[in-house]
Design an enzyme around this catalytic site. Structure first.
Site, PDB file in Angstrom:
ATOM      1  N   ASP A  80      38.397  37.013  41.191  1.00  0.00           N
ATOM      2  CA  ASP A  80      38.815  35.716  40.663  1.00  0.00           C
ATOM      3  C   ASP A  80      39.394  35.852  39.268  1.00  0.00           C
ATOM      4  OD1 ASP A  80      36.119  36.285  39.681  1.00  0.00           O
ATOM      5  OD2 ASP A  80      36.125  34.257  38.866  1.00  0.00           O
ATOM      6  N   GLU A 174      33.246  35.613  39.160  1.00  0.00           N
ATOM      7  CA  GLU A 174      32.689  36.167  37.925  1.00  0.00           C
ATOM      8  C   GLU A 174      33.057  35.313  36.727  1.00  0.00           C
ATOM      9  OE1 GLU A 174      32.664  38.769  34.261  1.00  0.00           O
ATOM     10  OE2 GLU A 174      34.266  37.602  35.163  1.00  0.00           O
TER      11      GLU A 174
END
Length: 409
Positions: A80, A174
């Site tokens: 991400d 994350e």
């Protein structure tokens, strides 16, 4: 390898994988699956067995090619990208042999300049990948993803390089602090791991902040200002008083190294109700607890002036200093230090002024230091990646695999 790194990083950065802190799903955005599915196909094409679960945790194994029993090492990166800036229509640009001069970012008025970003002096002469000024690049942490993929590809193409079992993990979310939340350490089944999620050349990080989030809610009494004397309680004024009671020099913009801070992220509201959102950071566990207590002390000092206790404080821990766990396993640091020495890399073991997935994973029983990727200026349009340093990161991953193969379990 340089051209392979450029092409793979371009491909991955152009896939929008921005996470969403307002979502309760895992992954927090469906578009993260686009890169996860591509990565699964890529790893399978190398001959690896893969396991992609319903939460977007992609694990794979490169089997050992030696007879000895050695530790299983893992390499991790997150797919991400940050929600802090636009991440759609990423248009990566290549600068060959960066000469140190200011770089105009596309057609925008943004300029990548050493006067603002002095760390760029360290990448003069390198091939850089930059943005066009309209989006972040997403090298955090797609550079780490690329480096792991290229290292695994190299090892599969060079079976003469001896290694034990290698576990690969690509994870979601994350950037919104949830990367390890559904990470199954037992399923990953490694003795230790490394997040490839650092920044500048030479970083080998095994200490992080202790971290908490705080929400301060100020309740006011809204009365017409013409008749407000001794009746109105202005929640905005309460919030301002709370902020002003914190040490003014213990903020991110005035601290470095091991110094902790309070950081007000949001200040929203009106006379009736105002909320402040803080993050609290400190490397030292005792000082971390003292920082949290400070918020309650300020609350009590202000509330005692009123009859209805108008200020509420909620504090939630986010992660802890992974150094407290990793130091129990010194070999996890000694292995990459030997690799760095062999490659002529001076290790920078300064603590992370933040956290990685390793901060939480180390407390879940998987010691996980962090290693450089060669990128910087994350989460915004000034982000860049040094392809030259990315090459070195690939060499480090391969070197760790070789070094672990010499380690007795």
């Amino acid at each position: 390898m340089k051209e392979q790194l450029i092409e793979r990083l371009k491909t991955y950065t152009m896939i929008d994988t921005q996470s969403n802190p307002d979502s309760t799903d895992t992954p927090s955005t469906l578009k993260q699956w686009d890169l996860l599915n591509l990565l699964e196909e890529t790893l399978q094409s190398f001959g690896l067995e893969t396991d992609l679960d319903q939460y977007g945790y992609l694990f794979a194994t490169l089997p050992s090619n030696i007879d000895e029993t050695v530790p299983t090492v893992g390499f991790l990166a997150h797919v991400d990208t940050s929600p802090d800036f636009n991440a759609t229509n990423v248009n990566p640009q290549i600068i060959e042999q960066y000469d140190g001069k200011p770089i105009q970012l596309g057609d925008t008025d943004r300029v990548l300049n050493q006067d603002v970003f002095p760390g760029m002096k360290n990448v003069e002469g390198h091939t850089l990948m930059i943005t066009d000024g309209t989006s972040l690049l997403g090298a955090d942490d797609k550079a780490g993803v690329v480096e792991i993929v290229e290292a695994v590809k190299y090892l599969t193409e060079h079976p003469e390089i001896k290694h034990g079992d290698i576990r690969v993990g690509f994870t979601p979310d994350e950037e919104i602090g949830r990367g390890p939340h559904k990470f199954d350490v037992d399923r990953f089944n490694a003795d230790f791991a490394y997040t490839i999620d650092g920044s500048e050349y030479g970083e080998l990080q095994y200490e992080s902040f202790n971290a908490a989030e705080a929400i301060i809610t100020c309740h006011g009494v809204n009365v017409h200002p013409g008749s407000a004397k001794d009746a109105m309680v202005n929640a905005i004024t309460l919030g301002t008083a709370f902020q002003n009671a914190l040490p003014e020099n213990e903020v991110p913009e005035q601290t470095d190294d091991y110094e902790g801070f309070y950081h007000v992220m949001k200040f929203n509201g009106d006379v009736e109700k105002t909320t402040l959102q803080y993050i609290i950071r400190d490397h030292d566990a005792t000082q971390f607890e003292a920082r949290k207590q400070k918020l309650f002390d300020i609350r009590d000092d202000i509330n005692q002036k009123f009859s209805n206790d108008p200020i509420e404080v909620e504090v939630n821990d986010q992660y802890y200093n992974m150094g407290d766990k990793i130091k129990e396993h010194p070999e996890v640091i000694d292995i990459p230090k030997r690799v760095f020495a062999e490659l002529g890399i001076e290790p920078n073991t300064s603590p992370i002024r933040g956290g990685t997935d390793g901060s939480q994973l180390s407390y879940k029983g998987l010691p996980t230091p962090n290693i450089f990727t060669g990128c910087d200026n994350f989460h915004g349009p000034f982000e860049y990646a040094s392809i030259d340093v990315m090459e070195k990161a690939v060499e480090v991953i391969i070197g760790i695999a070789k070094e672990v193969a010499k380690t007795k379990k």
